[in-house]
Design a protein around this motif. Structure first.
Motif, PDB file in Angstrom:
ATOM      1  N   GLU A  77      10.365   7.933  -0.404  1.00  0.00           N
ATOM      2  CA  GLU A  77      10.055   7.114   0.770  1.00  0.00           C
ATOM      3  C   GLU A  77       9.427   5.781   0.379  1.00  0.00           C
ATOM      4  O   GLU A  77       9.558   4.790   1.093  1.00  0.00           O
ATOM      5  CB  GLU A  77       9.137   7.892   1.708  1.00  0.00           C
ATOM      6  N   ALA A  78       8.757   5.767  -0.784  1.00  0.00           N
ATOM      7  CA  ALA A  78       8.186   4.517  -1.296  1.00  0.00           C
ATOM      8  C   ALA A  78       9.184   3.755  -2.161  1.00  0.00           C
ATOM      9  O   ALA A  78       8.828   2.740  -2.768  1.00  0.00           O
ATOM     10  CB  ALA A  78       6.919   4.808  -2.100  1.00  0.00           C
ATOM     11  N   ALA A 110       0.820  -1.212   0.000  1.00  0.00           N
ATOM     12  CA  ALA A 110       0.000   0.000   0.000  1.00  0.00           C
ATOM     13  C   ALA A 110       0.850   1.257   0.000  1.00  0.00           C
ATOM     14  O   ALA A 110       0.385   2.324  -0.425  1.00  0.00           O
ATOM     15  CB  ALA A 110      -0.941  -0.004   1.201  1.00  0.00           C
ATOM     16  N   ARG A 111       2.099   1.163   0.462  1.00  0.00           N
ATOM     17  CA  ARG A 111       2.991   2.324   0.422  1.00  0.00           C
ATOM     18  C   ARG A 111       3.167   2.822  -1.000  1.00  0.00           C
ATOM     19  O   ARG A 111       3.199   4.027  -1.254  1.00  0.00           O
ATOM     20  CB  ARG A 111       4.351   1.965   1.016  1.00  0.00           C
ATOM     21  N   VAL A 168       1.561   6.804  -5.403  1.00  0.00           N
ATOM     22  CA  VAL A 168       1.115   7.142  -6.764  1.00  0.00           C
ATOM     23  C   VAL A 168      -0.323   7.647  -6.785  1.00  0.00           C
ATOM     24  O   VAL A 168      -0.948   7.708  -7.841  1.00  0.00           O
ATOM     25  CB  VAL A 168       1.272   5.936  -7.725  1.00  0.00           C
ATOM     26  N   SER A 169      -0.847   8.037  -5.623  1.00  0.00           N
ATOM     27  CA  SER A 169      -2.242   8.481  -5.553  1.00  0.00           C
ATOM     28  C   SER A 169      -2.426   9.951  -5.893  1.00  0.00           C
ATOM     29  O   SER A 169      -3.543  10.461  -5.873  1.00  0.00           O
ATOM     30  CB  SER A 169      -2.812   8.222  -4.152  1.00  0.00           C
ATOM     31  N   SER A 199      17.927   9.749  -5.658  1.00  0.00           N
ATOM     32  CA  SER A 199      18.483  11.062  -5.981  1.00  0.00           C
ATOM     33  C   SER A 199      19.971  11.096  -5.717  1.00  0.00           C
ATOM     34  O   SER A 199      20.514  10.255  -4.989  1.00  0.00           O
ATOM     35  CB  SER A 199      17.785  12.154  -5.159  1.00  0.00           C
ATOM     36  N   HIS A 200      20.640  12.073  -6.329  1.00  0.00           N
ATOM     37  CA  HIS A 200      22.054  12.309  -6.073  1.00  0.00           C
ATOM     38  C   HIS A 200      22.349  13.780  -6.343  1.00  0.00           C
ATOM     39  O   HIS A 200      21.558  14.475  -6.981  1.00  0.00           O
ATOM     40  CB  HIS A 200      22.936  11.409  -6.946  1.00  0.00           C
ATOM     41  N   LYS A 201      23.472  14.243  -5.846  1.00  0.00           N
ATOM     42  CA  LYS A 201      23.854  15.642  -6.033  1.00  0.00           C
ATOM     43  C   LYS A 201      24.747  15.778  -7.260  1.00  0.00           C
ATOM     44  O   LYS A 201      25.630  14.961  -7.498  1.00  0.00           O
ATOM     45  CB  LYS A 201      24.595  16.151  -4.794  1.00  0.00           C
ATOM     46  N   GLU A 202      24.488  16.813  -8.040  1.00  0.00           N
ATOM     47  CA  GLU A 202      25.373  17.212  -9.130  1.00  0.00           C
ATOM     48  C   GLU A 202      25.672  18.687  -8.917  1.00  0.00           C
ATOM     49  O   GLU A 202      24.881  19.556  -9.288  1.00  0.00           O
ATOM     50  CB  GLU A 202      24.721  16.973 -10.496  1.00  0.00           C
ATOM     51  N   GLY A 203      26.811  18.963  -8.305  1.00  0.00           N
ATOM     52  CA  GLY A 203      27.118  20.336  -7.932  1.00  0.00           C
ATOM     53  C   GLY A 203      26.141  20.808  -6.872  1.00  0.00           C
ATOM     54  O   GLY A 203      25.943  20.150  -5.849  1.00  0.00           O
TER      55      GLY A 203
END
Length: 220
Positions: free
Chosen positions: A63-64, A15-16, A21-22, A69-73
């Motif tokens: 969170e699901a 359900a997460r 996607v709700s 993600s990652h940092k670019e500069g």
């Protein structure tokens, strides 16, 4: 832990994803990220919402475990957690289209003229594009084309198309595609090229639909 609690836990975990996607905006984010990784700033511009709000939506998706993600500069860049997430978006949209008449009615307004759509199936289109009998143009931004595109497609971003007409043949069928059935770039391309006398059709597939069907993709 008893069996009932185990079952409850299992359904709770699935359900997460359902909760994540709700939101219409989070679904649009998944579609955009299916085109390739992008910064928070760019995603906010595409969705016409604030950076703060798009960051909140991305946090829910992260969170699901649907995005990473990652940092670019100084920028934070997001991407889908896997190709299966793009497939989830395609499946959810297809199930919705099958069962929701309201969605089918809305889509019918986008394809009110069936003659706009190419009648070739994916395999035939791929063969004709490879042989040079059909020119497939990708009217998404070039950055999306570089991350993944249909084989033998040429990058012709919609905001450049009017100034690049001389590159297009008038003696050959042209098939335009963008991000998928909900994307309007290919409709804009169809309207422009039709007015200019080109033989043009639209493909409802985007890279996610093409990939979900087991067809190959290319990247620059």
């Amino acid at each position: 832990m008893n069996k009932r609690k185990i079952k409850d836990l299992l359904y709770e975990q699935v359900a997460r994803v359902g909760k994540a996607v709700s939101s219409p905006k989070r679904l649009e984010l998944l579609e955009l990220l299916a085109q390739g990784e992008n910064s928070v700033e760019h995603l906010a511009t595409e969705l016409s919402i604030s950076i703060k709000l798009v960051s909140a939506h991305l946090r829910v998706l992260r969170e699901a475990r649907l995005v990473t993600s990652h940092k670019e500069g100084k920028f934070v860049v997001y991407q889908l957690a896997g190709k299966d997430v793009a497939g989830l978006w395609v499946t959810l949209r297809e199930v919705s289209e099958e069962h929701l008449i309201e969605l089918r009615m809305a889509l019918s307004q986008m394809v009110a003229e069936p003659s706009k759509l190419t009648t070739m199936n994916r395999e035939t289109l791929l063969k004709h594009a490879k042989d040079g009998n059909v020119l497939v143009i990708d009217v998404r931004p070039e950055s999306e084309y570089e991350q993944a595109h249909l084989p033998f497609a040429r990058s012709m971003p919609i905001n450049e198309l009017a100034n690049r007409l001389a590159e297009l043949p008038k003696d050959k069928d042209i098939v335009a595609y963008c991000r998928g059935p909900f994307c309007l770039f290919s409709e804009d391309a169809f309207q422009l090229l039709t007015r200019k006398g080109y033989r043009v059709h639209k493909l409802l597939d985007g890279v996610s639909e093409w990939q979900a069907a087991g067809m190959p993709l290319m990247s620059k």
